[in-house]
Design an enzyme around this catalytic site. Structure first.
Site, PDB file in Angstrom:
ATOM      1  N   HIS A   9       0.503  -1.483  -2.441  1.00  0.00           N
ATOM      2  CA  HIS A   9       0.066  -0.561  -1.563  1.00  0.00           C
ATOM      3  C   HIS A   9      -1.118   0.189  -2.079  1.00  0.00           C
ATOM      4  CE1 HIS A   9      -0.514   3.129   0.808  1.00  0.00           C
ATOM      5  NE2 HIS A   9      -0.401   2.431   1.716  1.00  0.00           N
ATOM      6  N   HIS A  33     -10.962   0.574  -0.537  1.00  0.00           N
ATOM      7  CA  HIS A  33     -11.458   2.133  -0.442  1.00  0.00           C
ATOM      8  C   HIS A  33     -11.710   2.471  -2.127  1.00  0.00           C
ATOM      9  CE1 HIS A  33     -10.314   1.996   3.646  1.00  0.00           C
ATOM     10  NE2 HIS A  33      -8.704   1.911   3.372  1.00  0.00           N
ATOM     11  N   ASP A  74     -10.007  -2.251   8.945  1.00  0.00           N
ATOM     12  CA  ASP A  74      -8.923  -1.289   8.362  1.00  0.00           C
ATOM     13  C   ASP A  74      -8.159  -1.017   9.728  1.00  0.00           C
ATOM     14  OD1 ASP A  74      -7.257   0.350   7.060  1.00  0.00           O
ATOM     15  OD2 ASP A  74      -8.926   1.386   6.259  1.00  0.00           O
TER      16      ASP A  74
HETATM   17 ZN    ZN Z   1      -5.494   0.213   4.358  1.00  0.00          ZN
END
Ligand code: ZN
Length: 466
Positions: A214, A278, A329
């Site tokens: 994650h 990101h 996203d």
């Molecule tokens: Zn994400």
């Protein structure tokens, strides 16, 4: 079985359009060598590869638009400091929504989303999937129920899927346990590897399975090492959220004494299998190191703008030879055009220059960004896509009859597509040799949209029913 042959007036090759081309598709849905004797079916004037979407949280499609009201004063768990609207307050809205969604809901939401992606020109989606368990944190009777719902959705829509079951273990860099609203996301390493092994056994030309960690804040170092060293991690894409928020960079510096990208590059063998989603907040040194690693920077410009994340250093990264791809996203927009447009426009606004993405070798900004997103997206997907001469037969036919393309030659077609107007130019979409969209219509869009409407109406008005 002999190959079908298709004709394009202008076919995309590497970094721009070539002249006319014959495209052959064999019985397995892959591009093959065209045989001269076979008559071809004309496709249209402009034919390009399908675009990979390298970052998706499908369930968030159903909450798009619900987090645009001022939320000042709401609690934002997991962070301290003033509670102005930010990524962290958005996350509370997202968690509340995520808490209501079960496998059937997820299937309906994702199928609608994937139809929208196909119609916009995405033919492969990387699903960064962490909504694993029941709302109270207990596994479903089948622990893979939510993953299988996404696989069903992709199959029903006809899109290629890179499923990235996500390891999510802690609520912060300090190793704090998951909050009540995060319990649905959690696994220990053994349970996670069991899920990964099971899903990898299902792989096919339209389904790749990879790993998602994650974030550094949610995966302790020993767990990260255990997963990467496991058998299940062999030869698959590895994705991670890396440096989306300044607060995350500061926490990483405080606890791990390095910025997230530096830390990852210092501690793990990051190579072309990796996608750093990101990679927003980079120093010059991190920018060069990331580019040299061969990893793909996973950029989601519309979501990053929507969440107020910040801007990726595009020009230095491209100059250093870095690879990148685009993702939708949170799905506040489902359009490769808008992602590429905002990738460039963000840079123009901050540098006060134009055509930031263009290079001396390729002067067209649109062609440079389109070529990067195809190649980087294919690498991050772990799928043989992104070309018209080899690999899975995914392609888009642009609407040559659109007024937007009037008076444009092939050298200006991609720039016109990306930087003019908002009507969709994607007329036909082929995935693995099958047309799933023809004449702007998906083969099953009415039924899929009706089911989606029912599910979202119920989630919005009767949240206790699920
Ligand atoms: Zn994400």
């Amino acid at each position: 079985m002999s190959a079908k042959v298709f004709l394009a007036d202008h076919a995309w090759r590497d970094a721009g359009f070539s002249g006319s081309a014959r495209l052959a598709v064999d019985g397995t849905g892959a591009f093959a060598q065209p045989q001269a004797a076979v008559e071809g079916e004309p496709l249209g004037r402009y034919v390009v590869p399908g675009m990979p979407n390298l970052h998706s949280h499908a369930f968030q499609r159903a909450m798009a638009g619900l987090a645009e009201r001022s939320n000042t004063g709401a609690p934002a768990s997991g962070r301290s400091g003033p509670q102005e609207d930010s990524f962290w307050t958005w996350r509370e809205v997202m968690y509340a929504f995520a808490g209501r969604i079960g496998p059937d809901d997820l299937r309906a939401i994702a199928t609608q989303l994937y139809v929208e992606m196909l119609k916009a020109g995405y033919t492969q989606v990387c699903e960064f999937h962490y909504l694993h368990h029941q709302p109270d944190g207990r596994p479903y009777a089948d622990p893979a129920a939510m993953s299988l719902a996404l696989i069903d959705a992709a199959r029903e829509a006809g899109i290629g899927l890179t499923l990235l079951p996500t390891l999510y273990m802690t609520g912060g860099f300090d190793g704090r346990p998951l909050s009540e609203r995060q319990r649905r996301f959690g696994h220990d390493v053994d349970a996670y590897l069991r899920l990964l092994e099971r899903l990898r056994a299902l792989e096919s030309p339209l389904l790749r399975v990879g790993i998602a960690l994650h974030s550094l804040r949610a995966v302790p170092e020993d767990a990260l090492r255990a997963v990467l060293a496991s058998d299940a991690a062999r030869d698959c894409p590895i994705h991670i959220h890396i440096a989306e928020q300044i607060g995350e960079v500061q926490d990483c510096l405080a606890i791990r004494h390095a910025r997230p990208v530096d830390w990852l590059l210092d501690h793990v063998d990051v190579d072309a299998r990796w996608c750093l989603v990101h990679a927003t907040h980079l120093t010059e040194r991190e920018t060069r190191r990331l580019a040299a690693s061969g990893a793909v920077a996973g950029l989601c410009p519309t979501t990053e703008a929507n969440l107020g994340d910040g801007l990726f250093p595009l020009k230095p990264y491209l100059d250093a030879g870095g690879a990148l791809g685009i993702g939708s996203d949170s799905h506040i927009s489902v359009s490769p055009v808008e992602e590429l447009r905002w990738l460039e426009y963000g840079q123009r606004l901050v540098t006060r220059h134009r055509n930031v993405g263009a290079s001396a070798a390729v002067p067209s900004t649109g062609e440079v960004l389109f070529a990067h997103a195809l190649a980087g997206g294919a690498r991050a997907s772990g799928a043989a896509i992104g070309r018209l001469d080899a690999g899975r037969a995914d392609l888009l036919v642009l609407d040559e009859a659109s007024p937007l393309l009037a008076g444009r030659d092939a050298a200006h077609a991609i720039d016109t597509w990306i930087f003019s107007g908002n009507s969709n130019l994607v007329r036909d979409v082929m995935v693995a040799g099958d047309f799933v969209v023809r004449g702007f219509r998906h083969r099953d869009e009415a039924r899929i949209a009706a089911r989606y409407r029912d599910v979202v109406e119920r989630l919005a008005h009767h949240p206790g029913d699920t």
